[in-house]
Design a protein around this motif. Structure first.
Motif, PDB file in Angstrom:
ATOM      1  N   LEU A  98      -8.644   2.985  -1.283  1.00  0.00           N
ATOM      2  CA  LEU A  98      -8.392   3.540  -2.606  1.00  0.00           C
ATOM      3  C   LEU A  98      -9.600   3.485  -3.532  1.00  0.00           C
ATOM      4  O   LEU A  98      -9.501   3.849  -4.703  1.00  0.00           O
ATOM      5  CB  LEU A  98      -7.195   2.818  -3.248  1.00  0.00           C
ATOM      6  N   THR A 111      -3.777  -6.371   0.956  1.00  0.00           N
ATOM      7  CA  THR A 111      -3.628  -5.281  -0.002  1.00  0.00           C
ATOM      8  C   THR A 111      -4.896  -5.100  -0.826  1.00  0.00           C
ATOM      9  O   THR A 111      -5.334  -3.965  -1.066  1.00  0.00           O
ATOM     10  CB  THR A 111      -2.411  -5.532  -0.920  1.00  0.00           C
ATOM     11  N   GLY A 135      -7.115  -1.861  -0.666  1.00  0.00           N
ATOM     12  CA  GLY A 135      -7.357  -1.170  -1.935  1.00  0.00           C
ATOM     13  C   GLY A 135      -8.826  -0.820  -2.099  1.00  0.00           C
ATOM     14  O   GLY A 135      -9.179   0.266  -2.558  1.00  0.00           O
ATOM     15  N   GLU A 147     -11.146   0.942  -4.837  1.00  0.00           N
ATOM     16  CA  GLU A 147     -11.148  -0.091  -5.872  1.00  0.00           C
ATOM     17  C   GLU A 147     -12.461  -0.863  -5.799  1.00  0.00           C
ATOM     18  O   GLU A 147     -13.115  -0.913  -4.756  1.00  0.00           O
ATOM     19  CB  GLU A 147      -9.941  -1.009  -5.687  1.00  0.00           C
ATOM     20  N   ILE A 171       0.843  -1.199   0.000  1.00  0.00           N
ATOM     21  CA  ILE A 171       0.000   0.000   0.000  1.00  0.00           C
ATOM     22  C   ILE A 171       0.880   1.251   0.000  1.00  0.00           C
ATOM     23  O   ILE A 171       0.584   2.244  -0.669  1.00  0.00           O
ATOM     24  CB  ILE A 171      -0.961  -0.006   1.210  1.00  0.00           C
ATOM     25  N   LYS A 197       1.915   2.872  -3.294  1.00  0.00           N
ATOM     26  CA  LYS A 197       0.946   3.772  -3.925  1.00  0.00           C
ATOM     27  C   LYS A 197       1.151   5.212  -3.450  1.00  0.00           C
ATOM     28  O   LYS A 197       1.067   6.151  -4.230  1.00  0.00           O
ATOM     29  CB  LYS A 197      -0.479   3.296  -3.612  1.00  0.00           C
TER      30      LYS A 197
END
Length: 104
Positions: free
Chosen positions: A78, A70, A74, A80, A18, A21
């Motif tokens: 993030l 992860t 994510g 996702e 992570i 990123k």
């Protein structure tokens, strides 16, 4: 103790995955330092776990923990996608990790 080392090695693998990123190509100093430190800790703990565990099992569990963590972070951090297929695949990885632990 080896499984404990391996578990924490997996958590630090999540941290550096992570963290990559957030380094923005290693252009941000603090995330870069934290990511590199997480990498070192993760590999050190994996090495300690390998003293007692078979390499194939330890590596698969280490990467599995990192992959699941992860992928979930994510989704959570993030934005996702959390599709049914994606979550099912993550569940299969978890099943594999448990299977390797039981078989060891």
């Amino acid at each position: 103790m080896a499984w404990t080392y391996l578990f924490f090695a997996g958590l630090f693998e999540i941290g550096w995955a992570i963290g990559l990123k957030y380094t923005e190509g290693f252009t941000k100093l603090t995330p870069t330092i934290l990511t590199v430190v997480s990498m070192i800790i993760s590999l050190t703990l994996l090495g300690l776990a390998l003293k007692a565990l078979p390499v194939g099992t330890a590596y698969a569990v280490w990467t599995g923990i990192g992959t699941v963590g992860t992928a979930l972070l994510g989704i959570w951090l993030l934005g996702e996608p959390a599709t049914a297929v994606r979550l099912s695949c993550i569940a299969l990885i978890v099943a594999g990790i448990i299977g390797l632990k039981v078989a060891a």
